[in-house]
Design a protein around this motif. Structure first.
Motif, mmCIF file in Angstrom:
data_model
loop_
_atom_site.group_PDB
_atom_site.id
_atom_site.type_symbol
_atom_site.label_atom_id
_atom_site.label_comp_id
_atom_site.label_asym_id
_atom_site.label_seq_id
_atom_site.Cartn_x
_atom_site.Cartn_y
_atom_site.Cartn_z
ATOM 1 N N UNK A 137 40.795 44.370 31.012
ATOM 2 C CA UNK A 137 39.485 43.847 31.141
ATOM 3 C C UNK A 137 38.618 43.408 29.621
ATOM 4 N N UNK A 138 38.167 42.416 29.310
ATOM 5 C CA UNK A 138 37.576 42.443 28.194
ATOM 6 C C UNK A 138 36.396 43.218 27.928
ATOM 7 N N UNK A 139 35.731 43.347 26.839
ATOM 8 C CA UNK A 139 34.587 44.129 26.675
ATOM 9 C C UNK A 139 33.615 43.744 27.350
ATOM 10 N N UNK A 140 33.206 42.407 27.693
ATOM 11 C CA UNK A 140 32.312 42.043 28.501
ATOM 12 C C UNK A 140 32.384 42.396 29.763
ATOM 13 N N UNK A 141 33.756 42.409 30.589
ATOM 14 C CA UNK A 141 33.931 42.672 31.631
ATOM 15 C C UNK A 141 33.772 44.220 31.870
ATOM 16 N N UNK A 142 34.242 44.832 30.902
ATOM 17 C CA UNK A 142 33.913 46.295 31.019
ATOM 18 C C UNK A 142 32.636 46.878 31.124
ATOM 19 N N UNK A 143 31.879 46.284 30.387
ATOM 20 C CA UNK A 143 30.415 46.521 30.399
ATOM 21 C C UNK A 143 29.737 46.228 31.637
ATOM 22 N N UNK A 144 30.149 45.258 32.210
ATOM 23 C CA UNK A 144 29.615 44.820 33.490
ATOM 24 C C UNK A 144 30.336 45.803 34.659
ATOM 25 N N UNK A 145 31.457 46.042 34.454
ATOM 26 C CA UNK A 145 32.088 47.162 35.460
ATOM 27 C C UNK A 145 31.389 48.395 35.288
ATOM 28 N N UNK A 146 31.091 48.805 34.287
ATOM 29 C CA UNK A 146 30.446 50.115 34.049
ATOM 30 C C UNK A 146 28.740 49.904 34.563
ATOM 31 N N UNK A 147 28.216 48.741 34.559
ATOM 32 C CA UNK A 147 26.865 48.664 35.144
ATOM 33 C C UNK A 147 26.953 48.642 36.705
ATOM 34 N N UNK A 148 28.267 48.022 37.144
ATOM 35 C CA UNK A 148 28.416 48.131 38.559
ATOM 36 C C UNK A 148 28.597 49.445 39.219
ATOM 37 N N UNK A 149 29.444 50.081 38.420
ATOM 38 C CA UNK A 149 29.890 51.436 39.040
ATOM 39 C C UNK A 149 28.565 52.302 38.661
ATOM 40 N N UNK A 150 27.851 52.267 37.685
ATOM 41 C CA UNK A 150 26.582 53.112 37.807
ATOM 42 C C UNK A 150 25.653 52.772 38.664
ATOM 43 N N UNK A 151 25.412 51.653 38.872
ATOM 44 C CA UNK A 151 24.402 50.958 39.778
ATOM 45 C C UNK A 151 24.881 51.443 41.573
ATOM 46 N N UNK A 152 26.344 51.388 41.599
ATOM 47 C CA UNK A 152 26.699 51.674 42.852
ATOM 48 C C UNK A 152 26.843 53.296 43.155
ATOM 49 N N UNK A 153 27.321 53.887 42.345
ATOM 50 C CA UNK A 153 27.643 55.298 42.549
ATOM 51 C C UNK A 153 26.205 56.192 42.357
#
Length: 175
Positions: free
Chosen positions: A114-130
């Protein structure tokens, strides 16, 4: 597996006159009244609000489709909402999200492809969800990268699809 496992009755399209307007809106936006909407139609106000909110999230924001679908798929994985995941794979592929990335979203920690942008959004998604709470340094990174309107749209996408997946799982809506 039939639909007998779903925890509320399905509302067959065209069977309740009072739902005509919302069914017309759903058909206009979605092209069909899916299993999910046959459940939602048990409550006209919820079905109408759901349709408005999810249409805005999926079709009226500035979030690129591939990023939006990546977020949706990741939420589905984290919440064990297979129905949601399977429903969005075709949308993700059509938006240009590579099959390898789709598969990688299933991992506890998605791969380095994943790109830097995608990793940032995945981290946001993981934190918000978990965790629900998003650490300030992560939000600082998101705010530094995007305009305020896009930040709201990204957070709303994660939040909305957490609602979708939790609804599907709670009411046992699956294949």
């Amino acid at each position: 597996m039939g639909t007998d496992h779903i925890r509320v009755p399905l509302v067959a399209p065209g069977t309740r006159a009072e739902l005509g307007d919302i069914e017309t809106r759903i058909l206009k936006e979605r092209g069909r009244i899916s299993l999910l909407y046959q459940v939602l139609l048990n409550s006209a106000p919820i079905a109408a609000g759901w349709e408005s909110m999810l249409t805005a999230v999926r079709h009226r924001t500035t979030v690129p489709a591939a990023l939006r679908e990546m977020i949706i798929l990741r939420v589905a994985v984290l919440n064990e909402a297979a129905f949601e995941f399977d429903a969005h794979v075709p949308h993700a592929l059509a938006a240009g999200l590579a099959a390898e990335k789709i598969e990688a979203l299933k991992a506890a920690q998605p791969a380095d492809l994943f790109s830097d942008e995608e990793r940032l959004l995945l981290e946001l998604t993981d934190r918000m969800t978990r965790d629900v709470k998003v650490p300030a340094p992560l939000m600082d990174q998101v705010n530094a990268r995007y305009e305020a309107g896009t930040v709201v749209e990204l957070v709303a996408t994660v939040a909305a699809y957490n609602m979708v997946s939790r609804f599907l799982v709670a009411l046992n809506i699956s294949h």
